[in-house]
Design an enzyme around this catalytic site. Structure first.
Site, PDB file in Angstrom:
ATOM      1  CE  LYS A  54     -14.214  -7.455  10.260  1.00 22.57           C
ATOM      2  NZ  LYS A  54     -15.453  -7.845  10.107  1.00 22.57           N
ATOM      3  CG  HIS A  96      -6.685   4.835   4.814  1.00 17.40           C
ATOM      4  ND1 HIS A  96      -6.791   3.858   5.828  1.00 17.40           N
ATOM      5  CD2 HIS A  96      -6.211   4.546   3.817  1.00 17.40           C
ATOM      6  CE1 HIS A  96      -5.669   3.347   6.415  1.00 17.40           C
ATOM      7  NE2 HIS A  96      -5.284   3.363   4.982  1.00 17.40           N
TER       8      HIS A  96
END
Ligand code: SF4
Lengths: 295, 187
Positions: free
Chosen positions: B99, B35
């Site tokens: 999550k 990222h």
């Protein structure tokens, strides 16, 4: 017993702990699934969790890829000294890492470098005591990072929570911690709590509380009552498995207490995820596993 | 309900919070290093148009010359909150699996871009690894190491729950608010 035999027994303990949950935990997760609404996301999450538990056990592979902090508790009889035990256990840990029972999970806090063996300052975490008994007792907890991150410590009185220095105040702290955690610690969770102690000893005792089984009874009646109450109330918060919403937010709560200074009153809370890996055995001097402590 | 590749905007916009979805197709893993790399202008080594990114640092080993996934559970997503939305927009990433959920910035981009957040079951490393039927490639392995690399996972019936949708709803925000009220009643 030869060091080699001891190491292989400890390796077996690590393998078992990483790949199978104790029956007392599985039973409570199953009960949770039955309580959830059929067709709900909560039921779905718990079913996937139960499938995962069965699959890890069958394949003898780690339940979760985060094999966590390795917390080792041992009662050492007269025939074994601390350094001999720690050497064998550390070797077993390095071997378990090589075999993939444990992930390479220990990072130097200054350099960021992964030791690759799970060995290093403070890893594994040892809690060793002498015993007058004849057998070596070893208990192991593997505690993941996600759930460790949502642990909390409160200093009472806490005006924001309206929590005073009594069990009513303790209850407020614990329920607040469950709410703060939401689903982030891979709930449904289990709480180990310590009332009192200092900031360090309180957290240590909160983890020791996780050595108890979910179906046992606290010998202190006021705490036994509080433990039940917390589980029942936390399960009305509607956070549910993974924070999806639902009736199963907390699987258990185990509360210990330690004396404190008159000036302080800490409540230390360790959150354990559903992947509550705990196992232990008794080992005789001849190297035989005489008993599994949580089977 | 089944979500099959290609992950087009229309299919993604049809999804709503609370739906249990099984994904079949190609997904790309990516966590912190990936990222940051993409955010800093690094060139994506794969075509991210209409893709799904999986926040996962898998355990993958080589057996007889092929990659085998040993564990493939999700990792905590919120760490990517600063980057995720802008990357979704720049590359038309349609889905993010992880999550713990993500924040308001990502939710806003889900609406704008036509994206969803798909919550996998935390800790279910074995069930999820079994649903990865093939590893079709790996990128940025040298640079970032195995858990941080981009793995191309061919998944079949990979189970997730939609917890943030393109209509501005977030289950995480809703559960937080409802449990806050329930807590206030208890206290
Ligand atoms: S919190 Fe527990 S179940 Fe979740 S990823 Fe960590 S170790 Fe696994």
């Amino acid at each position: 017993m030869q060091a080699k035999v001891m190491q292989s027994r400890l390796l077996e303990l690590i393998r078992r702990t990483s790949s199978r949950l104790p029956d007392d935990v599985v039973r409570v997760i199953e009960r949770g699934r039955r309580r959830e609404q059929p067709g709900s996301t909560a039921e779905y999450a718990l079913q996937v969790i139960l499938d995962n538990i069965a699959m890890a056990r069958d394949k003898s592979l780690p339940l979760c890829q985060d094999t966590g902090t390795i917390i080792c508790y041992a009662d050492l009889p007269a025939w074994l000294d601390e350094s001999a035990f720690a050497t064998s256990f550390s070797r077993a840990v390095a071997q378990a890492t090589k075999l993939g029972y444990l992930r390479q999970n220990s990072v130097d806090s200054l350099t960021g470098k992964n030791s690759g063996t799970n060995l290093g300052p403070g890893s594994p975490s040892y809690h060793l005591h002498q015993t007058r008994g004849r057998s070596l007792l070893v208990r192991l907890i593997l505690k993941g990072g996600g759930c460790e991150n949502v642990g909390a410590q409160y200093s009472l009185p806490d005006t924001k929570l309206g929590a005073g220095r009594d069990l009513a105040g303790v209850r407020r702290c614990i329920l607040d911690a469950v709410h703060q955690a939401q689903g982030k610690g891979c709930g449904p969770g289990i709480l180990g709590v310590c009332i009192g102690g200092d900031r360090g000893s309180g957290y240590v005792a909160s983890k020791e509380a996780l050595l108890r089984t979910l179906d046992d009874q606290n010998p202190e009646p006021s705490l036994a009552k509080l433990e039940k109450q917390i589980v029942q109330e936390a399960n009305t918060l509607g956070i549910g498995p993974m924070g999806f919403g639902g009736a199963t937010t907390l699987l258990g709560c185990k509360i210990a207490h330690r004396n404190r200074l008159p000036a302080s009153f800490f409540v230390s809370i360790s959150y354990m995820c559903w992947a509550y890996r705990r196992d232990g055995f008794a080992l005789s001097e001849s190297g035989k596993i005489t008993r599994w402590l949580y089977a | 309900m089944l979500l099959e590749a290609p992950f087009t905007e229309a299919k993604i916009r049809a999804l709503a919070v609370g739906e249990m979805v099984e994904i079949s197709g190609l997904v790309f893993t990516g966590r912190d290093a990936v990222h940051k790399y993409l955010h800093d202008g690094g060139k994506p080594p794969v075509d991210l148009t209409d893709s799904i990114i999986y926040h996962c640092g898998p355990v993958v080993v080589q057996e007889k010359g092929r990659w085998v996934v040993k564990a493939a559970g999700p990792t905590t997503s919120i760490r990517e909150e600063p980057f995720q939305g802008p990357l979704m927009e720049r590359y038309k990433i349609r889905g993010v699996i992880g999550k713990g959920g993500m924040g308001p910035k990502t939710l806003e981009y889900c609406q704008k871009v036509g994206g969803v957040y798909l919550h996998a079951i935390g800790g279910a490393a074995q069930v999820l690894a079994e649903r990865v039927v093939a590893v079709e490639g790996v990128h940025l392995m040298e640079e970032f190491g195995s858990p941080e690399a981009i793995w191309e996972f061919r998944v079949e019936r990979f189970p997730v729950v939609v917890t943030m949708d393109s209509h501005g709803r977030s289950l995480h925000r809703d559960v937080l608010a409802a449990s806050q009220e329930a807590l206030a009643r208890l206290l």
